[in-house]
Design a protein around this motif. Structure first.
Motif, PDB file in Angstrom:
ATOM      1  N   ILE A  86     -30.670  14.761 -10.839  1.00 28.86           N
ATOM      2  CA  ILE A  86     -29.834  14.233  -9.763  1.00 28.86           C
ATOM      3  C   ILE A  86     -29.634  12.723  -9.920  1.00 28.86           C
ATOM      4  CG2 ILE A  86     -29.681  13.903  -7.267  1.00 28.86           C
ATOM      5  CD1 ILE A  86     -31.235  16.577  -6.997  1.00 28.86           C
ATOM      6  N   HIS A 139     -27.040  12.186 -12.492  1.00 30.13           N
ATOM      7  CA  HIS A 139     -25.701  12.455 -11.974  1.00 30.13           C
ATOM      8  C   HIS A 139     -25.190  11.300 -11.112  1.00 30.13           C
ATOM      9  CE1 HIS A 139     -22.311  14.452 -10.085  1.00 30.13           C
ATOM     10  NE2 HIS A 139     -22.818  14.154  -8.900  1.00 30.13           N
ATOM     11  N   ILE A 149     -23.491  16.395  -3.578  1.00 25.53           N
ATOM     12  CA  ILE A 149     -23.870  17.576  -4.342  1.00 25.53           C
ATOM     13  C   ILE A 149     -24.630  18.527  -3.424  1.00 25.53           C
ATOM     14  CG2 ILE A 149     -23.989  16.359  -6.552  1.00 25.53           C
ATOM     15  CD1 ILE A 149     -27.067  16.436  -6.279  1.00 25.53           C
ATOM     16  N   LEU A 159     -32.004  21.624  -6.986  1.00 28.99           N
ATOM     17  CA  LEU A 159     -30.699  22.191  -7.286  1.00 28.99           C
ATOM     18  C   LEU A 159     -30.807  23.709  -7.207  1.00 28.99           C
ATOM     19  CD1 LEU A 159     -29.584  20.121 -10.429  1.00 28.99           C
ATOM     20  CD2 LEU A 159     -28.937  19.740  -8.032  1.00 28.99           C
ATOM     21  N   HIS A 171     -22.332  22.328 -14.540  1.00 29.36           N
ATOM     22  CA  HIS A 171     -21.526  21.652 -13.532  1.00 29.36           C
ATOM     23  C   HIS A 171     -20.652  22.695 -12.836  1.00 29.36           C
ATOM     24  CE1 HIS A 171     -21.811  17.339 -15.233  1.00 29.36           C
ATOM     25  NE2 HIS A 171     -22.393  17.390 -14.060  1.00 29.36           N
ATOM     26  N   LEU A 177     -25.367  22.254 -10.754  1.00 27.56           N
ATOM     27  CA  LEU A 177     -25.123  20.979 -10.089  1.00 27.56           C
ATOM     28  C   LEU A 177     -23.718  21.088  -9.500  1.00 27.56           C
ATOM     29  CD1 LEU A 177     -26.226  17.506 -10.922  1.00 27.56           C
ATOM     30  CD2 LEU A 177     -23.807  17.820 -10.413  1.00 27.56           C
TER      31      LEU A 177
END
Length: 381
Positions: free
Chosen positions: A375, A378, A251, A268, A327, A240
């Motif tokens: 997502i 996030h 992102i 991703l 991350h 991510l």
């Protein structure tokens, strides 16, 4: 009692039960063959309660078959997002285009024409022909095979094609004259509500008195079903990547290739991890982050891995993904025009394979469920 009596009893009692107990489902409120078709495709390998809101949103957006045929594929996939088995949506739209081109936008009622539609197999064809047009065609799915296996004490493996043919022949013989649609739905309803896979509710079953499986105490061991091969495990490293500078608050995502698994959907970035011998394995944090960093650099994106975030899993029919998600932070945007051109040619898509997106883009881009959840978490959506 003989087989003929058992069949007559089954058909009569099942229909009587259904007319008194059938559920009020959105696709049962009309005989629109397009709506019935959409519902049957959605219901494949998906629970009724899950399908209901999807069906209503889909029909609201595409109220006529022509609307579906002419819509951008991205819109279709977005409305299908979360249902899984996305080839169903693509095949449905492709078949809608067939109907528009070959049948003037009207779902055909001829058996051969329905069977020739993309993504329509024997069960779906039988459901459309019987429910929408009341033609005496069987619609045999897993629920129906379970009911018939128990009632008639059929011990053949339902995973075999020959058993399905046998079941279809039997189901066709059971259809009362002029009641094909109601009868096929009654069979499905009995399998869904009463003759369930585990702990069937025999005492409330309308045909229990002549059910051979119950009489022989075999209701819990039927149907006979050979176990499918378990999905192949794959360990994957996912990133991510949060943006910096002009990409602040965004992102990095990428679009999958034009064909194959989850074709043209967004995700991703992730890469398959393996150990000597090719076996999937949990990869320690530092090697995993280095692997992801190297993969993205090859794709033209420099990132700084920060920390492990979480494990995510997703099971397809033949693969089980175990995703280690990290991350990462954008280091610098170093996409090479030559690299992009080469990558686009190999993926057969227009524009960049990779894209920086914000929360607002989630309204239009379609993601597989495993990435959609990550997502949304996030972005706190």
């Amino acid at each position: 009692m003989d087989q003929r009596t058992a069949k007559q009893y089954f058909s009569t009692e099942l229909l009587n039960w259904y007319m008194q107990n059938k559920r009020d489902l959105p696709w049962r409120r009309h005989r629109n063959p397009y709506y019935i078709w959409v519902s049957e495709i959605m219901l494949q390998q998906t629970r009724v309660e899950t399908v209901k809101p999807y069906f209503e949103r889909f029909i609201t957006r595409f109220p006529a078959l022509t609307d579906l045929a002419e819509a951008p594929e991205e819109d279709v996939l977005k409305l299908w997002e979360g249902l899984g088995y996305y080839s169903r949506a693509r095949n449905l739209q492709a078949a809608a285009k067939q109907v528009l081109e070959l049948h003037g936008g009207e779902v055909p009622s001829e058996k051969d024409a329905v069977f020739n539609l993309k993504g329509v197999g024997p069960y779906t064809a039988g459901a459309i022909l019987s429910i929408a047009f009341n033609q005496p065609e069987p619609a045999v799915d897993g629920n129906v095979m379970r009911v018939l296996s128990r009632y008639f004490l059929i011990e053949d493996d339902i995973m075999k094609g020959s058993t399905r043919v046998k079941m279809e022949t039997l189901a066709a013989e059971l259809i009362p004259q002029g009641r094909a649609g109601d009868f096929n739905q009654a069979l499905m309803e009995l399998g869904a509500l009463v003759c369930t896979p585990k702990s069937p509710h025999c005492l409330t079953c309308p045909v229990m008195e002549m059910c051979k499986g119950r009489i022989e105490g075999r209701e819990d061991t039927l149907p006979v079903k050979k176990k499918a091969k378990p999905p192949r495990p794959e360990q994957r490293i996912a990133a991510l990547v949060t943006g910096t500078s002009t990409n602040e608050g965004k992102i990095l995502v990428r679009q999958r290739p034009q064909t194959g698994l989850l074709a043209r959907m967004w995700e991703l970035p992730h890469v398959l991890a393996s150990v000597p011998g090719g076996l999937a394995s949990q990869v320690p944090d530092e090697p995993a982050m280095d692997m992801m960093k190297g993969h993205l650099l090859e794709e033209g994106y420099a990132v700084n891995p920060k920390e492990f975030w979480k494990i995510a899993e997703h099971t397809f029919s033949h693969i089980h993904w175990n995703l280690q998600v990290y991350h990462c932070e954008q280091a610098e945007h170093i996409v090479s025009p030559a690299m992009v051109a080469e990558r686009n040619e190999s993926y057969k898509t227009e524009g960049d394979v990779y894209k920086w997106i914000g929360p607002e883009d989630m309204e239009t881009m379609a993601f597989p469920n495993v990435f959609l959840k990550l997502i949304k978490e996030h972005f706190v959506l």
